[in-house]
Write a protein that holds these residues in place. Structure first.
Motif, PDB file in Angstrom:
ATOM      1  N   VAL A  58       0.844  -1.199   0.000  1.00  0.00           N
ATOM      2  CA  VAL A  58       0.000   0.000   0.000  1.00  0.00           C
ATOM      3  C   VAL A  58       0.879   1.250   0.000  1.00  0.00           C
ATOM      4  O   VAL A  58       0.617   2.209  -0.744  1.00  0.00           O
ATOM      5  N   GLU A  59       1.934   1.247   0.826  1.00  0.00           N
ATOM      6  CA  GLU A  59       2.872   2.374   0.830  1.00  0.00           C
ATOM      7  C   GLU A  59       3.466   2.589  -0.560  1.00  0.00           C
ATOM      8  O   GLU A  59       3.577   3.723  -1.022  1.00  0.00           O
ATOM      9  N   LEU A  60       3.810   1.504  -1.230  1.00  0.00           N
ATOM     10  CA  LEU A  60       4.388   1.596  -2.566  1.00  0.00           C
ATOM     11  C   LEU A  60       3.394   2.208  -3.554  1.00  0.00           C
ATOM     12  O   LEU A  60       3.753   3.072  -4.358  1.00  0.00           O
ATOM     13  N   VAL A  61       2.130   1.813  -3.464  1.00  0.00           N
ATOM     14  CA  VAL A  61       1.093   2.359  -4.351  1.00  0.00           C
ATOM     15  C   VAL A  61       0.871   3.848  -4.066  1.00  0.00           C
ATOM     16  O   VAL A  61       0.713   4.654  -4.990  1.00  0.00           O
ATOM     17  N   LEU A  62       0.876   4.234  -2.798  1.00  0.00           N
ATOM     18  CA  LEU A  62       0.704   5.646  -2.451  1.00  0.00           C
ATOM     19  C   LEU A  62       1.873   6.492  -2.954  1.00  0.00           C
ATOM     20  O   LEU A  62       1.671   7.593  -3.479  1.00  0.00           O
ATOM     21  N   ILE A  63       3.076   5.961  -2.828  1.00  0.00           N
ATOM     22  CA  ILE A  63       4.251   6.679  -3.339  1.00  0.00           C
ATOM     23  C   ILE A  63       4.172   6.792  -4.858  1.00  0.00           C
ATOM     24  O   ILE A  63       4.556   7.813  -5.435  1.00  0.00           O
ATOM     25  N   TYR A  64       3.642   5.774  -5.517  1.00  0.00           N
ATOM     26  CA  TYR A  64       3.451   5.808  -6.973  1.00  0.00           C
ATOM     27  C   TYR A  64       2.577   6.999  -7.366  1.00  0.00           C
ATOM     28  O   TYR A  64       2.870   7.706  -8.329  1.00  0.00           O
ATOM     29  N   GLY A  65       1.528   7.249  -6.597  1.00  0.00           N
ATOM     30  CA  GLY A  65       0.667   8.403  -6.848  1.00  0.00           C
ATOM     31  C   GLY A  65       1.392   9.719  -6.610  1.00  0.00           C
ATOM     32  O   GLY A  65       1.246  10.667  -7.378  1.00  0.00           O
ATOM     33  N   GLU A  66       2.186   9.763  -5.543  1.00  0.00           N
ATOM     34  CA  GLU A  66       2.962  10.970  -5.242  1.00  0.00           C
ATOM     35  C   GLU A  66       3.975  11.283  -6.347  1.00  0.00           C
ATOM     36  O   GLU A  66       4.298  12.445  -6.586  1.00  0.00           O
ATOM     37  N   CYS A  67       4.474  10.243  -6.983  1.00  0.00           N
ATOM     38  CA  CYS A  67       5.516  10.392  -8.016  1.00  0.00           C
ATOM     39  C   CYS A  67       4.913  10.545  -9.416  1.00  0.00           C
ATOM     40  O   CYS A  67       5.594  10.268 -10.414  1.00  0.00           O
ATOM     41  N   GLN A  68       3.655  10.975  -9.503  1.00  0.00           N
ATOM     42  CA  GLN A  68       2.969  11.196 -10.782  1.00  0.00           C
ATOM     43  C   GLN A  68       3.031   9.965 -11.693  1.00  0.00           C
ATOM     44  O   GLN A  68       3.289  10.058 -12.886  1.00  0.00           O
ATOM     45  N   ARG A  69       2.830   8.793 -11.083  1.00  0.00           N
ATOM     46  CA  ARG A  69       2.745   7.521 -11.806  1.00  0.00           C
ATOM     47  C   ARG A  69       4.029   7.190 -12.574  1.00  0.00           C
ATOM     48  O   ARG A  69       3.997   6.607 -13.637  1.00  0.00           O
ATOM     49  N   ASN A  70       5.159   7.541 -12.002  1.00  0.00           N
ATOM     50  CA  ASN A  70       6.460   7.220 -12.580  1.00  0.00           C
ATOM     51  C   ASN A  70       7.043   6.067 -11.771  1.00  0.00           C
ATOM     52  O   ASN A  70       7.443   6.248 -10.617  1.00  0.00           O
ATOM     53  N   GLU A  71       7.103   4.874 -12.367  1.00  0.00           N
ATOM     54  CA  GLU A  71       7.514   3.690 -11.620  1.00  0.00           C
ATOM     55  C   GLU A  71       8.987   3.722 -11.194  1.00  0.00           C
ATOM     56  O   GLU A  71       9.336   3.243 -10.125  1.00  0.00           O
ATOM     57  N   ARG A  72       9.855   4.299 -11.995  1.00  0.00           N
ATOM     58  CA  ARG A  72      11.271   4.371 -11.613  1.00  0.00           C
ATOM     59  C   ARG A  72      11.476   5.323 -10.438  1.00  0.00           C
ATOM     60  O   ARG A  72      12.212   5.018  -9.505  1.00  0.00           O
ATOM     61  N   LEU A  73      10.822   6.465 -10.498  1.00  0.00           N
ATOM     62  CA  LEU A  73      10.910   7.414  -9.393  1.00  0.00           C
ATOM     63  C   LEU A  73      10.284   6.821  -8.126  1.00  0.00           C
ATOM     64  O   LEU A  73      10.763   7.055  -7.018  1.00  0.00           O
ATOM     65  N   THR A  74       9.226   6.035  -8.296  1.00  0.00           N
ATOM     66  CA  THR A  74       8.581   5.368  -7.168  1.00  0.00           C
ATOM     67  C   THR A  74       9.554   4.424  -6.476  1.00  0.00           C
ATOM     68  O   THR A  74       9.675   4.431  -5.249  1.00  0.00           O
ATOM     69  N   ALA A  75      10.256   3.605  -7.248  1.00  0.00           N
ATOM     70  CA  ALA A  75      11.211   2.656  -6.675  1.00  0.00           C
ATOM     71  C   ALA A  75      12.332   3.388  -5.940  1.00  0.00           C
ATOM     72  O   ALA A  75      12.729   2.987  -4.841  1.00  0.00           O
ATOM     73  N   LEU A  76      12.827   4.472  -6.521  1.00  0.00           N
ATOM     74  CA  LEU A  76      13.889   5.250  -5.867  1.00  0.00           C
ATOM     75  C   LEU A  76      13.401   5.915  -4.587  1.00  0.00           C
ATOM     76  O   LEU A  76      14.088   5.894  -3.557  1.00  0.00           O
ATOM     77  N   THR A  77      12.209   6.504  -4.633  1.00  0.00           N
ATOM     78  CA  THR A  77      11.651   7.180  -3.465  1.00  0.00           C
ATOM     79  C   THR A  77      11.389   6.187  -2.338  1.00  0.00           C
ATOM     80  O   THR A  77      11.675   6.462  -1.169  1.00  0.00           O
ATOM     81  N   TYR A  78      10.842   5.020  -2.680  1.00  0.00           N
ATOM     82  CA  TYR A  78      10.570   3.987  -1.678  1.00  0.00           C
ATOM     83  C   TYR A  78      11.866   3.544  -1.004  1.00  0.00           C
ATOM     84  O   TYR A  78      11.927   3.408   0.221  1.00  0.00           O
ATOM     85  N   ALA A  79      12.920   3.361  -1.795  1.00  0.00           N
ATOM     86  CA  ALA A  79      14.212   2.941  -1.245  1.00  0.00           C
ATOM     87  C   ALA A  79      14.800   4.018  -0.333  1.00  0.00           C
ATOM     88  O   ALA A  79      15.417   3.701   0.691  1.00  0.00           O
ATOM     89  N   GLU A  80      14.607   5.271  -0.671  1.00  0.00           N
ATOM     90  CA  GLU A  80      15.108   6.362   0.170  1.00  0.00           C
ATOM     91  C   GLU A  80      14.340   6.466   1.481  1.00  0.00           C
ATOM     92  O   GLU A  80      14.922   6.697   2.537  1.00  0.00           O
ATOM     93  N   ARG A  81      13.026   6.308   1.415  1.00  0.00           N
ATOM     94  CA  ARG A  81      12.201   6.433   2.622  1.00  0.00           C
ATOM     95  C   ARG A  81      12.340   5.241   3.553  1.00  0.00           C
ATOM     96  O   ARG A  81      12.220   5.374   4.771  1.00  0.00           O
TER      97      ARG A  81
END
Length: 93
Positions: free
Chosen positions: A7-30
């Protein structure tokens, strides 16, 4: 990866304007202490939600089934081969 983490990953996906690469990077940072899924994992996760209405579970089951792929005979072959051919071994004395 449990459902709360998904769920956290899906929420971050929305925050990252549906950019899957940015989502993976942001999740790893958080969450540096957690498993860091590849960017295509986000797309597979969302595809499972859209198609089945739930998170897909088949990948988790496949990973658990693969845990013990060597039997005793195969292990003996590997040990014997690496003891004869030292250059094949990754063990360093």
């Amino acid at each position: 990866m449990n459902n709360a983490e998904k769920v956290e990953l899906v929420l971050i996906y929305g925050e990252c304007q549906r950019n899957e690469r940015l989502t993976a990077l942001t999740y790893a940072e958080r969450y540096p202490e957690r498993y860091h899924p590849p960017s295509n994992y986000v797309l597979r996760l969302l595809q499972g939600l859209n198609q089945e209405g739930r998170f897909p579970v088949t990948q988790i089951n496949q990973q658990r089934c693969r845990a013990n792929i060597f039997d005793d005979y195969k292990e003996l072959q590997v040990v014997g081969t690496t003891s004869i051919h030292k250059s094949l071994s990754t063990f360093v004395n």
